[in-house]
Write a protein that holds these residues in place. Structure first.
Motif, PDB file in Angstrom:
ATOM      1  N   SER A   1      -5.840   2.486 -14.329  1.00  0.00           N
ATOM      2  CA  SER A   1      -5.950   2.098 -15.687  1.00  0.00           C
ATOM      3  C   SER A   1      -4.651   2.983 -16.438  1.00  0.00           C
ATOM      4  CB  SER A   1      -6.831   2.491 -17.086  1.00  0.00           C
ATOM      5  OG  SER A   1      -7.270   4.203 -16.519  1.00  0.00           O
ATOM      6  N   MET A   2      -3.747   3.815 -15.572  1.00  0.00           N
ATOM      7  CA  MET A   2      -2.310   4.151 -15.662  1.00  0.00           C
ATOM      8  C   MET A   2      -1.456   4.006 -15.317  1.00  0.00           C
ATOM      9  SD  MET A   2      -2.750   7.326 -18.336  1.00  0.00           S
ATOM     10  CE  MET A   2      -4.338   8.332 -18.193  1.00  0.00           C
ATOM     11  N   ASP A   3      -2.252   3.745 -14.068  1.00  0.00           N
ATOM     12  CA  ASP A   3      -0.919   3.674 -12.618  1.00  0.00           C
ATOM     13  C   ASP A   3      -0.718   2.281 -11.902  1.00  0.00           C
ATOM     14  OD1 ASP A   3      -0.244   5.890 -13.377  1.00  0.00           O
ATOM     15  OD2 ASP A   3      -1.225   6.893 -11.493  1.00  0.00           O
TER      16      ASP A   3
ATOM     17  N   ASN B   1       0.389  11.968  -3.787  1.00  0.00           N
ATOM     18  CA  ASN B   1       0.949  12.489  -5.433  1.00  0.00           C
ATOM     19  C   ASN B   1      -0.563  12.111  -5.814  1.00  0.00           C
ATOM     20  OD1 ASN B   1       3.108  13.731  -6.081  1.00  0.00           O
ATOM     21  ND2 ASN B   1       4.263  11.523  -6.128  1.00  0.00           N
ATOM     22  N   GLN B   2      -1.503  11.144  -5.694  1.00  0.00           N
ATOM     23  CA  GLN B   2      -2.822  11.476  -6.720  1.00  0.00           C
ATOM     24  C   GLN B   2      -3.781  12.879  -5.927  1.00  0.00           C
ATOM     25  OE1 GLN B   2      -2.468  10.761  -9.467  1.00  0.00           O
ATOM     26  NE2 GLN B   2      -0.877   9.669  -9.527  1.00  0.00           N
ATOM     27  N   TRP B   3      -3.479  12.809  -5.008  1.00  0.00           N
ATOM     28  CA  TRP B   3      -4.531  13.313  -4.197  1.00  0.00           C
ATOM     29  C   TRP B   3      -4.966  15.004  -4.459  1.00  0.00           C
ATOM     30  CZ3 TRP B   3      -6.897  11.182  -0.096  1.00  0.00           C
ATOM     31  CH2 TRP B   3      -7.673  11.820   0.360  1.00  0.00           C
ATOM     32  N   PRO B   4      -4.482  15.570  -5.502  1.00  0.00           N
ATOM     33  CA  PRO B   4      -5.194  16.833  -5.893  1.00  0.00           C
ATOM     34  C   PRO B   4      -6.060  16.883  -7.027  1.00  0.00           C
ATOM     35  CG  PRO B   4      -2.801  17.688  -5.640  1.00  0.00           C
ATOM     36  CD  PRO B   4      -2.778  16.127  -5.387  1.00  0.00           C
ATOM     37  N   ALA B   5      -5.446  15.496  -8.082  1.00  0.00           N
ATOM     38  CA  ALA B   5      -6.714  14.524  -8.777  1.00  0.00           C
ATOM     39  C   ALA B   5      -7.330  14.738  -8.251  1.00  0.00           C
ATOM     40  CB  ALA B   5      -5.525  13.538  -9.612  1.00  0.00           C
ATOM     41  N   LEU B   6      -7.652  13.360  -7.353  1.00  0.00           N
ATOM     42  CA  LEU B   6      -8.297  13.192  -6.781  1.00  0.00           C
ATOM     43  C   LEU B   6      -9.259  13.818  -5.895  1.00  0.00           C
ATOM     44  CD1 LEU B   6      -6.768   9.917  -4.465  1.00  0.00           C
ATOM     45  CD2 LEU B   6      -9.121   9.925  -5.947  1.00  0.00           C
ATOM     46  N   MET B   7      -8.742  15.299  -5.559  1.00  0.00           N
ATOM     47  CA  MET B   7     -10.180  16.324  -4.534  1.00  0.00           C
ATOM     48  C   MET B   7     -10.668  17.314  -5.755  1.00  0.00           C
ATOM     49  SD  MET B   7     -10.081  16.496  -1.644  1.00  0.00           S
ATOM     50  CE  MET B   7      -9.620  15.568  -1.705  1.00  0.00           C
TER      51      MET B   7
ATOM     52  N   PHE C   1       0.769  -1.035   0.280  1.00  0.00           N
ATOM     53  CA  PHE C   1       0.302  -0.095   0.224  1.00  0.00           C
ATOM     54  C   PHE C   1       0.720   1.042   0.036  1.00  0.00           C
ATOM     55  CE2 PHE C   1      -2.674   3.006   1.400  1.00  0.00           C
ATOM     56  CZ  PHE C   1      -4.264   2.550   0.576  1.00  0.00           C
ATOM     57  N   ASP C   2       0.687   1.970  -1.221  1.00  0.00           N
ATOM     58  CA  ASP C   2       1.862   2.954  -1.270  1.00  0.00           C
ATOM     59  C   ASP C   2       0.917   4.286  -0.948  1.00  0.00           C
ATOM     60  OD1 ASP C   2       3.774   4.649  -2.314  1.00  0.00           O
ATOM     61  OD2 ASP C   2       3.954   3.973  -4.221  1.00  0.00           O
ATOM     62  N   LEU C   3       1.616   5.030  -0.290  1.00  0.00           N
ATOM     63  CA  LEU C   3       0.424   5.690   1.031  1.00  0.00           C
ATOM     64  C   LEU C   3       1.276   7.775  -0.278  1.00  0.00           C
ATOM     65  CD1 LEU C   3       0.550   6.451   4.141  1.00  0.00           C
ATOM     66  CD2 LEU C   3      -0.909   6.533   3.149  1.00  0.00           C
TER      67      LEU C   3
ATOM     68  N   MET D   1      -6.141   3.332  -4.809  1.00  0.00           N
ATOM     69  CA  MET D   1      -7.288   4.160  -5.363  1.00  0.00           C
ATOM     70  C   MET D   1      -8.584   3.665  -5.342  1.00  0.00           C
ATOM     71  SD  MET D   1      -6.756   6.794  -7.131  1.00  0.00           S
ATOM     72  CE  MET D   1      -5.741   7.632  -7.433  1.00  0.00           C
ATOM     73  N   PHE D   2      -9.286   2.496  -4.970  1.00  0.00           N
ATOM     74  CA  PHE D   2     -10.225   1.991  -4.941  1.00  0.00           C
ATOM     75  C   PHE D   2     -10.514   2.724  -3.063  1.00  0.00           C
ATOM     76  CE2 PHE D   2     -11.017  -0.555  -8.460  1.00  0.00           C
ATOM     77  CZ  PHE D   2     -11.775   0.640  -8.762  1.00  0.00           C
ATOM     78  N   ALA D   3      -9.069   2.252  -2.218  1.00  0.00           N
ATOM     79  CA  ALA D   3      -9.383   2.583  -0.736  1.00  0.00           C
ATOM     80  C   ALA D   3     -10.190   3.796  -0.486  1.00  0.00           C
ATOM     81  CB  ALA D   3      -8.376   2.173  -0.643  1.00  0.00           C
ATOM     82  N   ALA D   4      -8.820   4.605  -1.697  1.00  0.00           N
ATOM     83  CA  ALA D   4      -8.837   6.380  -1.230  1.00  0.00           C
ATOM     84  C   ALA D   4     -10.460   6.517  -1.411  1.00  0.00           C
ATOM     85  CB  ALA D   4      -8.111   7.310  -1.602  1.00  0.00           C
ATOM     86  N   ILE D   5     -10.849   6.288  -2.652  1.00  0.00           N
ATOM     87  CA  ILE D   5     -12.373   6.776  -2.767  1.00  0.00           C
ATOM     88  C   ILE D   5     -13.467   6.396  -2.358  1.00  0.00           C
ATOM     89  CG2 ILE D   5     -11.806   7.611  -4.940  1.00  0.00           C
ATOM     90  CD1 ILE D   5     -13.768   4.939  -6.374  1.00  0.00           C
ATOM     91  N   CYS D   6     -13.370   4.727  -2.278  1.00  0.00           N
ATOM     92  CA  CYS D   6     -14.382   4.737  -1.000  1.00  0.00           C
ATOM     93  C   CYS D   6     -14.420   5.033   0.245  1.00  0.00           C
ATOM     94  CB  CYS D   6     -14.150   3.781  -0.514  1.00  0.00           C
ATOM     95  SG  CYS D   6     -14.898   1.934  -1.730  1.00  0.00           S
ATOM     96  N   VAL D   7     -13.308   5.428   1.081  1.00  0.00           N
ATOM     97  CA  VAL D   7     -13.390   6.284   2.601  1.00  0.00           C
ATOM     98  C   VAL D   7     -13.766   7.358   2.304  1.00  0.00           C
ATOM     99  CG1 VAL D   7     -11.131   7.690   4.004  1.00  0.00           C
ATOM    100  CG2 VAL D   7     -11.233   5.256   3.481  1.00  0.00           C
ATOM    101  N   ILE D   8     -13.470   8.593   0.742  1.00  0.00           N
ATOM    102  CA  ILE D   8     -13.488   9.334   0.421  1.00  0.00           C
ATOM    103  C   ILE D   8     -15.380   9.375   0.318  1.00  0.00           C
ATOM    104  CG2 ILE D   8     -13.745  11.267  -1.324  1.00  0.00           C
ATOM    105  CD1 ILE D   8     -11.329  10.903  -1.271  1.00  0.00           C
TER     106      ILE D   8
END
Lengths: 220, 282, 254
Positions: free
Chosen positions: A180-182, A10-16, A3-5, A188-195
């Motif tokens: 699909s790219m990385d 890094n992807q946080w801005p895109a997720l936001m 699990f790469d925090l 990613m799925f963990a992050a969006i589920c939490v969000i």
């Protein structure tokens, strides 16, 4: 794979950015679907000729067809009929129409608890049917229907993830696109589920505050 | 059946097989390495192929799996399990193909999978079996004549495609509309939701040939090798797939399949892709 | 009757499907008078009182209020009329999501266009009159049935109506709270409010009514001033009804 925090950071801005779009689309659609619900329920309860049959048909259509099909119809089908909406508005329209059908039923259920007595009282004071609906019946129906309206709104919020299918860059889109790219599927799925969970809990919190306020008259 | 009979039959069949091998393959006879138990135990080949990428992987008018890459998968099943029926084909998309593989829904991908460093981190690639370039499809009367003309415009692409990565790295200022399937992308292009649709040239050639309202830009970019994808740490299976690909080449099967699936007028492009070396481009 | 009637019904008829609820009703209510409607259940009293403000729309007949004919087939005419004729219901029908004060200011603000401050001032004065000034900020659920009914009465009064219709205003109340409501109604009668009252309170009718009307089967059977009506009912049906009420002693509280 670990699990790469750092990757997530890094992807946080895109997720936001995705989250912000999810919030915009959902908030707008919730407001509009409740409006649809109020109008539709009023038409049903006041038995406006012809239109009430259309409302029944609309509700049945929406409830018995998949949301994804409705979404594709609006995005890919409507242009053929001369109505080309942007990604954003295609999304808002499909979520509004979908949730609106359920809100009609939720509010109609609430309206049925508003008795004939109150209707007569309102009329006897000279209120028009419309004012009765707006000032008396709708606020009461919303109070009774609030839990189910909240459920529908939560479903709407979650279903906004369908909009990734038409390329709207909301939260789920961002996740799937990055995956699909990385290929950081777990992160990613963990992050969006939490969000999403945080979003739903926030929405529930505000709904419970509203419910508390609307119930003030009934606490003695 | 007695012991004696069995031995005799066994000897007979060994003889027969040897004779047959000599007859069909002559000098080209290639033996495949043993099929790893992890694959063998399933009793059939679980392969991920594309369903919207003619002529590589698609479904024909009757809904049957079709295309060159589909035939490749069927060929491997035939060699591995002795029958073209011992296969379970799964439609995969650009964005879900690697999750499908790593989630063990399929055991290999022959699915227009380009070789990239990012992908190499999460899957193992076989030897390349062809190369593939990218191109763009635009409306016939579009002012876009070359790659650089899309600067500041909206380009439709598939999530997770080679082109999505390429545009992000090379032309980040280009607006992208990222969709899930080629048919969504094509529909969106025709409805004017984007100015161009970028994808593998091989896919776009087929579409352009069929649809006179569309035109290929014709500038090749992001040329990459296509290879079969398998899960990491399955060396024996990868070796088997590599050997199978060698055998397809040696037996001239690619040319045969291209003939079978590609109309004559656009056939040379595909024949080159499978048989000629990779050209250079941006 | 010498003065011109405030409310005048002529030939009013109403049918619900196959059931003839009202048949050819003629009725006059003099200004400042109290008219009490009595009769067995199903006799059409509630339907008749609702025909006066259009909660039930009559099929036929004519209605004149303060000398003006009402177009009984036009909803807008009824809506205008209802601001001039108040009504009090058996189940109080206060709006449960609004405070007592808001219940009373809602329609004066909306229909009479009173400014909020003035509407509230008037409401508080009316509440004080029925001894409920301290309940202005409460919600209906915090009030007893009798208190709610008194609020309902002053809510109707807040529209400054020409007349008030009462549909069994004490039938849903506990016996101990009935008195308070009847006292308020008695006060209103004394002040010269025109009232049409459907009730089973024979004591109230005898004491307060200027005229008692007995209905059965959707028709007026007999009417007269309470003295003669109760002392010497003319019709057999009236006598039967009155003796029933007396023998049960049912609603004779006042």
């Amino acid at each position: 794979m670990e699990f790469d925090l750092a990757y997530l950071a890094n992807q946080w801005p895109a997720l936001m950015r995705g989250l912000w779009l999810t919030i915009q689309v959902s908030a707008l659609s919730i407001v509009m679907s409740v409006t649809v619900g109020l109008c539709g329920a009023a038409i049903r309860v006041l038995q406006v000729p012809v239109v009430d049959k259309i409302v029944v048909g609309y509700v049945e259509f929406i409830r018995n067809t998949p949301l994804l099909a409705q979404l594709f119809f609006i995005f890919y089908g409507l242009p053929g009929l001369g109505l080309k909406l942007s990604l954003f508005w295609s999304g808002v329209l499909s979520l509004t129409l979908w949730a609106g059908a359920y809100q009609i039923e939720n509010i109609r259920g609430g309206l049925e608890t508003v008795g004939k007595g109150l209707r007569e009282a309102a009329f006897s004071l000279g209120l028009s049917p419309w004012r009765f609906f707006r000032l008396i019946a709708a606020p009461m129906a919303v109070r009774v229907g609030l839990p189910s309206m909240l459920n529908t709104s939560i479903s709407l919020l979650k279903n906004s993830s369908y909009l990734q299918a038409i390329g709207l860059a909301e939260l789920t889109f961002v996740a799937i696109d990055r995956i699909s790219m990385d290929f950081r599927t777990v992160e990613m799925f963990a992050a969006i589920c939490v969000i999403y969970l945080a979003l739903v809990l926030t929405l529930s919190f505000f709904a419970s505050r509203l419910e508390y306020r609307l119930n003030t008259p009934f606490r003695t | 059946m007695t012991h004696l009979h069995a031995t005799r039959l066994g000897a007979l069949s060994t003889l027969a097989t040897a004779a047959l091998m000599t007859a069909i393959s002559g000098a080209q006879a290639q033996s495949l390495p043993p099929l790893p138990d992890s694959i063998k135990s399933a009793g059939l080949l679980k392969a991920g192929v594309r369903c919207d990428q003619p002529p590589y992987g698609y479904k024909d008018e009757t809904g049957k799996f079709a295309g060159v890459e589909t035939d490749m998968a069927i060929q491997i099943a035939t060699w591995a399990f002795g029958s073209a029926d011992k296969i379970e084909l799964t439609c995969v998309t650009a964005e879900n193909r690697i999750p499908q593989l790593n989630g063990k829904k399929v055991d290999l991908l022959i699915a227009t999978l380009g070789v990239t460093p990012e992908r190499a981190r999460v899957v193992d690639f076989s030897k390349p079996y062809r190369w593939g370039g990218s191109d763009m499809l635009v409306a016939k009367d579009s002012p876009i004549k070359k790659l650089d003309d899309v600067a500041g415009k909206t380009v439709i692409m598939l999530k997770g495609s080679t082109q999505a990565k390429w545009f992000e790295d090379t032309m980040p200022k280009v607006e992208s509309l990222r969709l899930n399937t080629a048919s969504d992308a094509l529909q969106s292009l025709k409805q004017g939701r984007g100015d161009a649709y970028t994808h593998d040239a091989a896919t776009l050639i087929v579409i352009a040939a069929k649809d006179p309202s569309l035109r290929l830009v014709g500038e090749s970019f992001a040329v990459s090798d296509a290879a079969v994808g398998v899960r990491k740490n399955e060396a024996a299976w990868l070796a088997y797939v590599d050997a199978a690909l060698d055998r397809m080449k040696a037996e001239g099967l690619y040319a045969k399949w291209v003939d079978k699936w590609v109309p004559a007028d656009i056939r040379p492009f595909y024949t080159d892709a499978f048989t000629k070396p990779k050209p250079t481009a941006r | 009757m010498s003065a011109q009637p405030l409310i005048s019904l002529r030939g009013i008829g109403k049918r619900f499907g196959a059931h003839q609820a009202l048949r050819d009703i003629d009725l006059d209510v003099a200004p400042g008078s109290v008219l009490v409607l009595i009769g067995p259940s199903g006799s059409g009293k509630s339907t008749l009182i609702r025909c006066i403000n259009g909660l039930v729309r009559p099929d036929e007949g004519s209605l004149t209020v303060a000398g003006k004919a009402v177009d009984i087939h036009k909803e807008s005419a009824w809506q205008a009329l209802r601001t001039e004729i108040g009504m009090v219901f058996q189940d109080y029908a206060l709006f449960p999501h609004l405070s007592v004060l808001r219940n009373m200011t809602l329609t004066p603000q909306r229909r009479r266009k009173l400014p909020r401050a003035q509407a509230e001032e008037q409401a508080r004065a009316l509440l004080a009159k029925v001894g409920l000034a301290h309940k202005a900020e409460d919600y209906p659920s915090a009030l007893s049935g009798g208190q709610q009914q008194r609020v309902a009465i002053v809510r109707a009064l807040a529209m400054q109506p020409k007349a008030i219709l009462f549909d069994e205003p004490t039938s849903a109340l506990d016996p101990e709270t009935i008195t308070g409501v009847l006292d308020v109604m008695r006060d209103l009668a004394r002040e010269g409010t025109t009232m049409v009252v459907v009730t089973h309170e024979m004591g109230f009718a005898r004491e307060v009514a200027d005229r008692v009307v007995f209905m059965a089967d959707g028709q007026i059977v007999e009417q007269g001033p309470p003295g003669t009506f109760f002392a010497a009912p003319q019709h057999e049906r009236t006598r039967a009804f009155l003796s029933n009420i007396r023998s049960f002693g049912a609603a004779d509280h006042a």
